[in-house]
Write a protein that holds these residues in place. Sequence first.
Motif, PDB file in Angstrom:
ATOM      1  N   LYS A   1       0.862  -1.189   0.000  1.00 43.83           N
ATOM      2  CA  LYS A   1       0.000   0.000   0.000  1.00 43.83           C
ATOM      3  C   LYS A   1       0.891   1.230   0.000  1.00 43.83           C
TER       4      LYS A   1
ATOM      5  N   GLY B   1      -7.388   8.381   5.938  1.00 43.14           N
ATOM      6  CA  GLY B   1      -6.396   7.332   6.175  1.00 43.14           C
ATOM      7  C   GLY B   1      -6.902   5.945   5.825  1.00 43.14           C
TER       8      GLY B   1
ATOM      9  N   ASP C   1      -5.221   2.380   4.212  1.00 43.32           N
ATOM     10  CA  ASP C   1      -4.559   1.321   4.989  1.00 43.32           C
ATOM     11  C   ASP C   1      -5.532   0.160   5.196  1.00 43.32           C
TER      12      ASP C   1
ATOM     13  N   LYS D   1      -1.401   8.295  13.232  1.00 41.57           N
ATOM     14  CA  LYS D   1      -2.107   8.090  11.962  1.00 41.57           C
ATOM     15  C   LYS D   1      -1.290   7.303  10.939  1.00 41.57           C
TER      16      LYS D   1
END
Length: 415
Positions: free
Chosen positions: A7, A151, A154, A209
């Motif tokens: 990723k 975010g 992820d 984060k």
Amino acid sequence: MSLIVHKYGGTSMGSVERIRQVARRVAAAKDQGHDLVVVVSAMAGETDRLTDLAYEICADPPAREVDMLISTGEQVSASLLAMALCDIGHPAISFTGSQIGMLTVGHHRKARIQEVHAERVIEKLRQGLIVIITGFQGLDVEGNITTLGRGGSDTSAVAVAAVLKADLCEIYTDVDGVYTADPRLVPNARKLKHVSHDTMLEMATLGAKVLQSRSVEFAKKYHVPLAVRSTFSDDPGTLIVEEISEMESTVLTGVTLLRDQARINVLDLPNVPGIAAKIFKAVAEEGVNVDMIVLTENNYGGTDISFTLGIGDIKIAHATAERICNDVSAKGVTVEKDVAKVSVVGIGMQSQPGVAADLFDALGSNGINIEMISTSEIKISCLIKSKDVDLAMRVIHERFKLGEDAVIADKETQA
Ligand code: ADP
Ligand code: ASP
Ligand code: MG
């Protein structure tokens, strides 16, 4: 041959040259004989830019349309990466979340992945292609595009890795692993070689984060081997593991910061059973997650209730609190927007008295006022004024000597 999910975050995909660099890294892994699925974020700043556009055109944009808009950033970077790979002789194909049946539940802008129908991905891998998938987005049961919260790529990556039973999921970002604190705020933060699922989950939830918390939940639940690494180096990064051995464990693992918090105070509610339920039920029905809660009896025999939440939900939560306040003839509602939450996290604090006292002293002796406190077995959080956050992070990190090798930590585990 193994199946690996990579990723790449926004900074990693931030320019044409960086996308080319990512393509070379992906191609190198493919050349080692692995099957590769790559989940990408939008180019750096793009999700913010698109979100700002929505609020420029309309003060209160419909959440469905915001999702339609902000999900496009990932489509741009996914297709560009596929082109970059094809250009260096590695056939690749990009898919959106919708195209690979990434089904979600819950509210727009904070939807949760429920299922992934990865047949198309498997078919393309069998044909020898590298598969690129847009992170951050899915499709709800009515066919609307949804997004997974900031975010969220992820989580897309770990969910895809779980469904494909990947041998490894590597989160490539702009730092070379998980640190004892955000290295941008605390210059002597120390990189951790391993972090346990439970500790990482707590750190992520409380503001680290570097991983979205839900991605850690998935990794734990589906036993996905997970690593955080830098796109810009060959450092092995941080492994997120089931458990840390006793030799490697320390009292505290890290200190985290959650900015953009707000506090709502509902004043002088009737002191009767069911009043808290009435407020929090109404707030929950609006899809708002409440965090810290303090309930006190005031000098007039009534009850004051204060709670914190993410600033993005303040408008709806404020209106809801006002409504309940009128219904039950309470005195009023006040709002504070300039607050943040600092927390210390560590499995070891369960058996170590005095951590809370040290934390409060570190803040107090540096003139930082604590407005609210919440604790669990493995964390202590304090709500403080936003202006104090940088100092708070540094003094807490210093007080618990998190930058140094811990006394009982195995030197080998320190990077
Ligand atoms: P990406 O765009 O690659 O997903 P993010 O900005 O979401 O990257 O996450 C990486 C950032 O997380 C780092 O640049 C760092 O500032 C921040 N961060 C916060 N806490 C931590 C921590 N404990 N360890 C490492 N990075 C952290
Ligand atoms: N692009 C989205 C964001 O900026 C998702 C992600 O980067 O993970 O939040
Ligand atoms: Mg991120």
